[in-house]
Design a protein around this motif. Structure first.
Motif, PDB file in Angstrom:
ATOM      1  N   PRO A 123     107.302 105.094  50.219  1.00  0.00           N
ATOM      2  CA  PRO A 123     107.641 105.830  49.204  1.00  0.00           C
ATOM      3  C   PRO A 123     107.507 105.724  48.125  1.00  0.00           C
ATOM      4  O   PRO A 123     106.359 104.984  47.835  1.00  0.00           O
ATOM      5  CB  PRO A 123     108.806 104.157  49.619  1.00  0.00           C
ATOM      6  N   VAL A 125     109.895 105.526  44.844  1.00  0.00           N
ATOM      7  CA  VAL A 125     110.474 105.252  43.814  1.00  0.00           C
ATOM      8  C   VAL A 125     110.797 104.772  43.432  1.00  0.00           C
ATOM      9  O   VAL A 125     109.434 103.430  43.359  1.00  0.00           O
ATOM     10  CB  VAL A 125     112.041 104.671  45.088  1.00  0.00           C
ATOM     11  N   GLY A 126     110.286 104.735  41.677  1.00  0.00           N
ATOM     12  CA  GLY A 126     109.942 103.801  40.782  1.00  0.00           C
ATOM     13  C   GLY A 126     107.836 103.907  40.965  1.00  0.00           C
ATOM     14  O   GLY A 126     107.910 102.875  39.893  1.00  0.00           O
ATOM     15  N   ARG A 127     107.060 104.591  41.680  1.00  0.00           N
ATOM     16  CA  ARG A 127     105.756 104.799  41.144  1.00  0.00           C
ATOM     17  C   ARG A 127     105.454 105.690  41.004  1.00  0.00           C
ATOM     18  O   ARG A 127     105.988 107.200  40.593  1.00  0.00           O
ATOM     19  CB  ARG A 127     105.412 104.580  42.408  1.00  0.00           C
ATOM     20  N   ARG A 150     108.959 114.372  42.418  1.00  0.00           N
ATOM     21  CA  ARG A 150     109.963 113.685  40.930  1.00  0.00           C
ATOM     22  C   ARG A 150     111.454 113.644  41.778  1.00  0.00           C
ATOM     23  O   ARG A 150     112.191 112.518  41.898  1.00  0.00           O
ATOM     24  CB  ARG A 150     110.186 114.898  40.161  1.00  0.00           C
ATOM     25  N   GLU A 151     111.617 115.022  42.864  1.00  0.00           N
ATOM     26  CA  GLU A 151     112.497 114.343  43.622  1.00  0.00           C
ATOM     27  C   GLU A 151     112.637 113.101  45.027  1.00  0.00           C
ATOM     28  O   GLU A 151     113.509 113.132  45.106  1.00  0.00           O
ATOM     29  CB  GLU A 151     112.923 115.782  44.403  1.00  0.00           C
ATOM     30  N   GLY A 153     112.102 110.843  43.494  1.00  0.00           N
ATOM     31  CA  GLY A 153     112.104 108.988  42.954  1.00  0.00           C
ATOM     32  C   GLY A 153     110.732 108.624  42.333  1.00  0.00           C
ATOM     33  O   GLY A 153     110.897 107.427  41.883  1.00  0.00           O
ATOM     34  N   ARG A 155     108.796 107.497  39.112  1.00  0.00           N
ATOM     35  CA  ARG A 155     109.280 107.523  38.085  1.00  0.00           C
ATOM     36  C   ARG A 155     108.173 108.083  36.951  1.00  0.00           C
ATOM     37  O   ARG A 155     108.818 109.112  35.800  1.00  0.00           O
ATOM     38  CB  ARG A 155     108.706 106.005  37.512  1.00  0.00           C
TER      39      ARG A 155
END
Length: 215
Positions: A123, A125-127, A150-151, A153, A155
């Motif tokens: 994942p 997201v936010g990384r 980017r898509e 997730g 950051r």
């Protein structure tokens, strides 16, 4: 003509790149190698900075008459980048572009299965997504790879390469920043900057990723 400074091989380049990146504050980073040549580089980067390694599958859309020249690129999740300047200069017809896109999308799907072996992607997201390749020529595949990250997730998206063409480095707007060890003004090709630049086979890429997952 004198040779520019060269890396011994992709692993040497990856170690040097990792040492440069180790001085940066890369919060919760995931290293994403671009197959095939970028994965050995990314493996060394991940080892040096102590981050997990995954693959990010993208495929160049080569010109019908010059397959080595990118008129665009496609990646996972249906992402695409078009190199409009190349398309116009080569007068690529819509049907020819569509056929290249169809063919390479099928190859993206096949390589995802081959390289990940059924494993879920790490994942993002936010990384921080650290997108790594062995070099940057036109930048088409790097741009679509950064867009995929980017898509998914991420950051913060960082493109990291040992060597690249100066114009292409500044054109990668999809990345928040680009880390590059060498951007020679007389850049001609990525391979010129390596002593050993042999083609990386699919089974080596799969083995690297499997070992990284087991770690």
């Amino acid at each position: 003509m004198s040779w520019p400074e060269r890396f011994l091989d992709r692993r040497d380049a990856g170690r040097r790149l990792g040492e440069r990146l180790a001085t940066r504050d890369l919060l919760d980073a995931v290293v994403l190698g671009l197959p095939r040549g970028g994965v050995p580089v990314a493996d060394e980067v991940a080892a040096v900075i102590g981050a997990p390694l995954d693959v990010l599958v993208v495929r160049k859309l080569g010109l019908p008459t010059q397959p080595e020249v990118a008129m665009g690129a496609v990646g996972e999740h249906g992402t695409i980048v078009r190199n409009e300047d190349v398309i116009r200069a080569a007068r690529v017809e819509r049907a020819a572009f569509a056929e290249a896109e169809r063919r390479e999308r099928a190859e993206v799907a096949a390589r995802v299965d081959r390289f990940r072996g059924g494993r879920e992607p790490i994942p993002l997201v936010g990384r921080t997504a650290l997108v790594v390749d062995d070099g940057l020529a036109t930048g088409a595949t790097a741009r679509v790879a950064c867009r995929v990250a980017r898509e998914a997730g991420a950051r913060h998206v960082v493109l990291a390469v040992p060597v690249g063409a100066p114009d292409s480095i500044t054109a990668v707007a999809e990345a928040d920043e680009v880390a590059c060890l060498s951007a020679p003004p007389g850049f001609m090709s990525v391979g010129m900057h390596y002593i050993d630049f042999h083609q990386v086979p699919d089974d080596e890429v799969a083995a690297i990723l499997r070992a990284a997952h087991e770690r």
